[in-house]
Each structure stands twice: as structure tokens, then as C-alpha cells.
Motif scaffolding. Sequence first.
Motif, PDB file in Angstrom:
ATOM      1  N   UNK A  80       0.844  -1.195   0.000  1.00  0.00           N
ATOM      2  CA  UNK A  80       0.000   0.000   0.000  1.00  0.00           C
ATOM      3  C   UNK A  80       0.877   1.241   0.000  1.00  0.00           C
ATOM      4  N   UNK A  81       0.375   2.281  -0.579  1.00  0.00           N
ATOM      5  CA  UNK A  81       1.145   3.518  -0.572  1.00  0.00           C
ATOM      6  C   UNK A  81       1.976   3.669  -1.822  1.00  0.00           C
ATOM      7  N   UNK A  82       2.136   2.591  -2.557  1.00  0.00           N
ATOM      8  CA  UNK A  82       2.986   2.690  -3.719  1.00  0.00           C
ATOM      9  C   UNK A  82       2.361   3.480  -4.846  1.00  0.00           C
ATOM     10  N   UNK A  83       1.084   3.307  -5.013  1.00  0.00           N
ATOM     11  CA  UNK A  83       0.435   4.078  -6.065  1.00  0.00           C
ATOM     12  C   UNK A  83       0.665   5.572  -5.861  1.00  0.00           C
ATOM     13  N   UNK A  84       0.598   5.953  -4.598  1.00  0.00           N
ATOM     14  CA  UNK A  84       0.825   7.349  -4.286  1.00  0.00           C
ATOM     15  C   UNK A  84       2.261   7.759  -4.631  1.00  0.00           C
ATOM     16  N   UNK A  85       3.185   6.935  -4.214  1.00  0.00           N
ATOM     17  CA  UNK A  85       4.600   7.216  -4.491  1.00  0.00           C
ATOM     18  C   UNK A  85       4.839   7.316  -5.994  1.00  0.00           C
ATOM     19  N   UNK A  86       4.208   6.414  -6.734  1.00  0.00           N
ATOM     20  CA  UNK A  86       4.377   6.409  -8.181  1.00  0.00           C
ATOM     21  C   UNK A  86       3.833   7.691  -8.803  1.00  0.00           C
ATOM     22  N   UNK A  87       2.680   8.084  -8.325  1.00  0.00           N
ATOM     23  CA  UNK A  87       2.057   9.287  -8.879  1.00  0.00           C
ATOM     24  C   UNK A  87       2.979  10.481  -8.665  1.00  0.00           C
ATOM     25  N   UNK A  88       3.538  10.557  -7.493  1.00  0.00           N
ATOM     26  CA  UNK A  88       4.490  11.629  -7.207  1.00  0.00           C
ATOM     27  C   UNK A  88       5.642  11.580  -8.196  1.00  0.00           C
ATOM     28  N   UNK A  89       6.149  10.364  -8.413  1.00  0.00           N
ATOM     29  CA  UNK A  89       7.271  10.194  -9.316  1.00  0.00           C
ATOM     30  C   UNK A  89       6.891  10.664 -10.711  1.00  0.00           C
ATOM     31  N   UNK A  90       5.684  10.320 -11.113  1.00  0.00           N
ATOM     32  CA  UNK A  90       5.258  10.661 -12.454  1.00  0.00           C
ATOM     33  C   UNK A  90       5.041  12.168 -12.605  1.00  0.00           C
ATOM     34  N   UNK A 135       6.202  14.963 -10.986  1.00  0.00           N
ATOM     35  CA  UNK A 135       7.170  16.050 -10.851  1.00  0.00           C
ATOM     36  C   UNK A 135       8.586  15.535 -10.621  1.00  0.00           C
ATOM     37  N   UNK A 136       9.517  16.394 -10.814  1.00  0.00           N
ATOM     38  CA  UNK A 136      10.883  16.087 -10.404  1.00  0.00           C
ATOM     39  C   UNK A 136      10.925  16.239  -8.899  1.00  0.00           C
ATOM     40  N   UNK A 137      11.038  15.099  -8.237  1.00  0.00           N
ATOM     41  CA  UNK A 137      11.007  15.178  -6.787  1.00  0.00           C
ATOM     42  C   UNK A 137      12.420  15.269  -6.243  1.00  0.00           C
ATOM     43  N   UNK A 138      12.502  15.853  -5.087  1.00  0.00           N
ATOM     44  CA  UNK A 138      13.793  15.898  -4.422  1.00  0.00           C
ATOM     45  C   UNK A 138      14.220  14.468  -4.086  1.00  0.00           C
ATOM     46  N   UNK A 139      13.284  13.707  -3.568  1.00  0.00           N
ATOM     47  CA  UNK A 139      13.626  12.334  -3.166  1.00  0.00           C
ATOM     48  C   UNK A 139      12.574  11.344  -3.649  1.00  0.00           C
ATOM     49  N   UNK A 140      13.047  10.181  -4.033  1.00  0.00           N
ATOM     50  CA  UNK A 140      12.118   9.120  -4.422  1.00  0.00           C
ATOM     51  C   UNK A 140      11.662   8.397  -3.173  1.00  0.00           C
ATOM     52  N   UNK A 141      10.454   7.928  -3.211  1.00  0.00           N
ATOM     53  CA  UNK A 141       9.918   7.270  -2.032  1.00  0.00           C
ATOM     54  C   UNK A 141      10.458   5.851  -1.901  1.00  0.00           C
ATOM     55  N   UNK A 142      10.759   5.450  -0.676  1.00  0.00           N
ATOM     56  CA  UNK A 142      11.374   4.134  -0.467  1.00  0.00           C
ATOM     57  C   UNK A 142      10.444   2.982  -0.796  1.00  0.00           C
ATOM     58  N   UNK A 143       9.168   3.257  -0.735  1.00  0.00           N
ATOM     59  CA  UNK A 143       8.202   2.189  -1.000  1.00  0.00           C
ATOM     60  C   UNK A 143       8.291   1.680  -2.442  1.00  0.00           C
ATOM     61  N   UNK A 144       8.962   2.449  -3.301  1.00  0.00           N
ATOM     62  CA  UNK A 144       9.081   2.019  -4.694  1.00  0.00           C
ATOM     63  C   UNK A 144       9.822   0.697  -4.808  1.00  0.00           C
ATOM     64  N   UNK A 145      10.803   0.498  -3.956  1.00  0.00           N
ATOM     65  CA  UNK A 145      11.643  -0.697  -4.087  1.00  0.00           C
ATOM     66  C   UNK A 145      11.332  -1.785  -3.068  1.00  0.00           C
ATOM     67  N   UNK A 146      10.725  -1.398  -1.965  1.00  0.00           N
ATOM     68  CA  UNK A 146      10.474  -2.374  -0.913  1.00  0.00           C
ATOM     69  C   UNK A 146       9.689  -3.562  -1.472  1.00  0.00           C
ATOM     70  N   UNK A 147      10.175  -4.727  -1.229  1.00  0.00           N
ATOM     71  CA  UNK A 147       9.432  -5.914  -1.636  1.00  0.00           C
ATOM     72  C   UNK A 147       9.797  -6.439  -3.001  1.00  0.00           C
ATOM     73  N   UNK A 148      10.493  -5.662  -3.806  1.00  0.00           N
ATOM     74  CA  UNK A 148      10.941  -6.207  -5.092  1.00  0.00           C
ATOM     75  C   UNK A 148      12.086  -7.182  -4.839  1.00  0.00           C
ATOM     76  N   UNK A 149      12.066  -8.335  -5.530  1.00  0.00           N
ATOM     77  CA  UNK A 149      13.036  -9.384  -5.260  1.00  0.00           C
ATOM     78  C   UNK A 149      14.491  -8.908  -5.120  1.00  0.00           C
ATOM     79  N   UNK A 150      14.998  -8.080  -6.041  1.00  0.00           N
ATOM     80  CA  UNK A 150      16.433  -7.762  -5.924  1.00  0.00           C
ATOM     81  C   UNK A 150      16.775  -7.002  -4.649  1.00  0.00           C
ATOM     82  N   UNK A 151      15.750  -6.410  -4.011  1.00  0.00           N
ATOM     83  CA  UNK A 151      16.025  -5.568  -2.850  1.00  0.00           C
ATOM     84  C   UNK A 151      15.374  -6.093  -1.580  1.00  0.00           C
ATOM     85  N   UNK A 152      14.831  -7.276  -1.658  1.00  0.00           N
ATOM     86  CA  UNK A 152      13.986  -7.745  -0.566  1.00  0.00           C
ATOM     87  C   UNK A 152      14.756  -7.930   0.740  1.00  0.00           C
TER      88      UNK A 152
END
Lengths: 249, 249
Positions: free
Chosen positions: A5-15, A17-34
Amino acid sequence: MLYDRGLDFALKQTRDAKMAKLDESLLTGLPPFSLLDRSQIREILDAAVSRRYEEGTPIFNEGHGADRFFLLLDGYLRVVRTTPGGDQIIVLHISPGQLFGIAPALQRDTYPASAIPAAESIALSWPVHLWQDFTARYPGFATESYKTLGQRLGQIQETLTEMATQAVEKRVASALLRMVNQSGRKTEAGIEIAFPVTRQNISDMTGTTLHTVSRLLSAWQREGIVESTRKHVTVIDPHALVLLSEALP
Amino acid sequence: MLYDRGLDFALKQTRDAKMAKLDESLLTGLPPFSLLDRSQIREILDAAVSRRYEEGTPIFNEGHGADRFFLLLDGYLRVVRTTPGGDQIIVLHISPGQLFGIAPALQRDTYPASAIPAAESIALSWPVHLWQDFTARYPGFATESYKTLGQRLGQIQETLTEMATQAVEKRVASALLRMVNQSGRKTEAGIEIAFPVTRQNISDMTGTTLHTVSRLLSAWQREGIVESTRKHVTVIDPHALVLLSEALP
DNA sequence: CGTTTGTTTGAGGAGCGTCAATAAGTGTGG
DNA sequence: CCACACTTATTGACGCTCCTCAAACAAACG
């Protein structure tokens, strides 16, 4: 589901504007970073460039210098090779959450194929020289990356044997099933392939012509197996397709 | 040439008898081991099992548990996949000096294809659990292994595009050229493929039938491009084959 | 010397690509 | 908002490749 949960929001932010920081939820749970903790993911994100890619315009091209590797956050990609004769074939599709352009993992200095967004897409990328840092510093990263590589090799071998041994009808049926399995979303009528697909695209996946694909889809539509509009295909009766894809006679 | 002087002798010893110790010259100069010193090569050899494999009998089978990885010392292998329908296709060939069965590098626990000697062959092998030791302890080993993996992936993609876009005649011409380039040995008449090949084998490489291959070879023989006897093919005029493999019309 | 394995060649026809023409959507600019 | 261009899809007619079926031959092997 890939995302918490929360990723859709993080993604929307990413889409948006140019954000200062990317949200950590983008990677959490993806196999390479699990296996990584919050601070490690932070490091990785801070080194990443996030960018939006338009449908149809290549992210990188076959044969060009492999200077970055990527992670698809949102959208779908086609991995495409083009022959000297100008024919092109779609080797495989990439779904959200997958690494791609990982030539450096195989010590290649050029990309072996092009990556083209089938729909508007968002991806992170890093310069290749970070690849060895990542594999050295982040436990599980190398392991998981090579695992996806292995799966992809298997997939390609699968397609190759299919191409070599099966008739056109079965290849097209299999191609549809592959797309449905990878990106199908349920609708009232059936399961729809989540990104735009033309007959030409399907023929590029199966080594045939758009004419033959059109004829097959028309026939299947008459039989109530699929339904299709311009650039979109919905599978009504997956089981019938499975039968078509493996019928012996 | 892959081998330094003295290797033929070492090989003969290996072939002839169960030796107490394998000769170090077997590995010297091969890419995965090129950075290692004598004592490291000694360690590796002491952990290896050397074995002779007969033509036609699989070294390992598709789908079976991947418990060892291998290095081909002498001979030639076909990497083969079989479909549920019983058709088989030859994905690629392995030449002396190459690693194979390196499923562990990709975190696979089963072999994705079978390995079958095209001619009597000799290979070293190690239990999979040593893979991580090797990559951790021996500089260059991981790098070189992943490099060959990358080349192999490229090769398969190449074959796939060919299969999807080219007519049978070109595919057969390309297949012959690939074998000649990989294993050609010069004779009085031309360049001979170094291992036994049947029409059936060639058709399994190109997704056609032995009949069609036979007709093509007969025609090419009439034109003086190739010469063939039972299980052996010699290419007289490689350039003509190249033209056939890429002709546009 | 019979059996097995690999090769050659012909005849027939189906699958699917090529050529051709039309129609249905989609986007653009005035 | 309509006209026009462009992309995508549909369908028919034709015929070439290449597969299938069939038969006979040649080489290797025990």
C-alpha cells in the motif's frame, strides 16, 4: 501483487514532478532488494535517476553502448531485435518490478536488443559502474538478478523451440496466453491484455504476418474465444486458447 | 588455438586411464582460469571429476536436478530441448574449453536443456556447491563465466530472430556456417565440420525436416558449394554460403 | 549377411505469405 | 467542428514453399 500500500501514491508523485527524493516504497518488496533495510534502499534510490518514457520511443537501442541499467516501475516494455532486412521481432515483454538492460551483469558493453515502451512507462536507472557496487554491497541483489536472467534465458529458449516446431496458429495462441498471464487484467467480458497490442506486434512475436494474425483473431472472435478492438485484445475463453496452443493433430 | 603445447599429451593420459592427478595444462589458458596461478589450478583440478562420455548418451537431461557444472575438455556437445510432442531442437553447440551446465550461475535447480555428445567427449565436472567458492576465491572466474553466458544468450537471440524471419534455405546455410566457424577443420577439399552431423541434426537446428535439408545439400553439392558423405559435411565454397544466408530477394 | 541407421528423390497438396483493395478508427490543422 | 492524412484492421484471390507420404537405396554394424 508486487506493490504494498502507498505505492500508487509514491508512483504518482514520481510521475508528476521532479522530486527531491524518491519514495522508499518504490523498491520495498521487489526481489532484488527484498533483503535490504531502509537505509540501504535509501542509498540505492539516491543514486537512481527516475524518468518517464513515452510509448514507442526506445529507452535504449540494440548495439548501442550499455552505459546504464534499469528497473521498470510502471508500464510495459517490448524487447526488440531488428534484422538487417528490416524485419523486427519481439523477444519478450518486461513488466513492472523487473530489472532490464542488465548487459553489465553479463560483461557486455552493448545492449543486445532495444527496449521500447508498449505504453507510457516509468523506470529508474543507474550508471553501469554501480553494478559491481550493488552486487558487492547488497546481499541478495546479485542472486536475484541472476535468477531473473536465468528465467529470461529459459523463456527465450521456450520461444525458440516453439518457433521451430509449432505451426502459426499455435504460436499465436501461445503468444496471447503469455501476454495474458503476464499482464492480464480482469474485465466484465474476460481478461484483457494491459497494454496496447497491434496485429503487427503479435506477428512480430510469432514470426508471421499481420494478415495471418488478423485472420486468426477474426476466426477466434467468431468462435467467442477472444474479442478485440483497435490495439486491444481481450481473451474470453482462455481454456480454448490453451487447447489451441497444444493440440496435437 | 586453445591449448598450449603438451596438452594433447595430457588429454591422452586423461582419456586412457584413471589418473591419480589431472595435468595442470588442461586448464591453463582457458578464459575462466586465465588469471590463476599454478597452485589455484591445482586446487580446482583436485576437486574435479574427469570422465569420458559416449556419443549420443546424455551427460545430463532437461529438467533434471542440476547437481554439477562442467567444463568440456575434448569433443563436441549439442544442447537440446525436446517438446511434449516429441520434436527436438538443437539450441547450440559447445566446443572444447567451454563451461556448460552452468545452471547454478543462474540460480536454477534444474538444467534447462539436455547436453548430448555429438562425438565422444571428455569433460571435467564439479558439484554445484563449489560454484560460489569458485566465484568468491578465484579472480576472473565469475566475470568470464558470465561473459560466456552473455555470449550464449546473444547467440540464442540470434537464432531466434533468424528462425522468425528467414526462409528455410537461409537458415540451413547459416547453421552450416555456424558449425564451420565453430569447429571447421581444413582439408584438401575445403573446410569440414569436425563432428558427425546428420541431415536430421541439421533440421533440428533449423526447424525444418531432414527431407528438405537433404534436398538443399544435394542441390548445393551439384553447384559445388558443399560436399557431404554420411554424417559428414565439408564446405567447399564458404563465400557462396554466406551469400545464400543473407540474400535479400 | 541381415538389420539398423542414414540418405535421396518424387509426387501431391496444404499452410501461409504476398498482393491488392477497402474500411474503420485516430489525430491534426485550419 | 469538419476535412484530410495516417495508422490499424479486415478480407479475398493466388500461388509458392515446404511439409507429408512413400519408396528405394547406401552405408555401417554385429
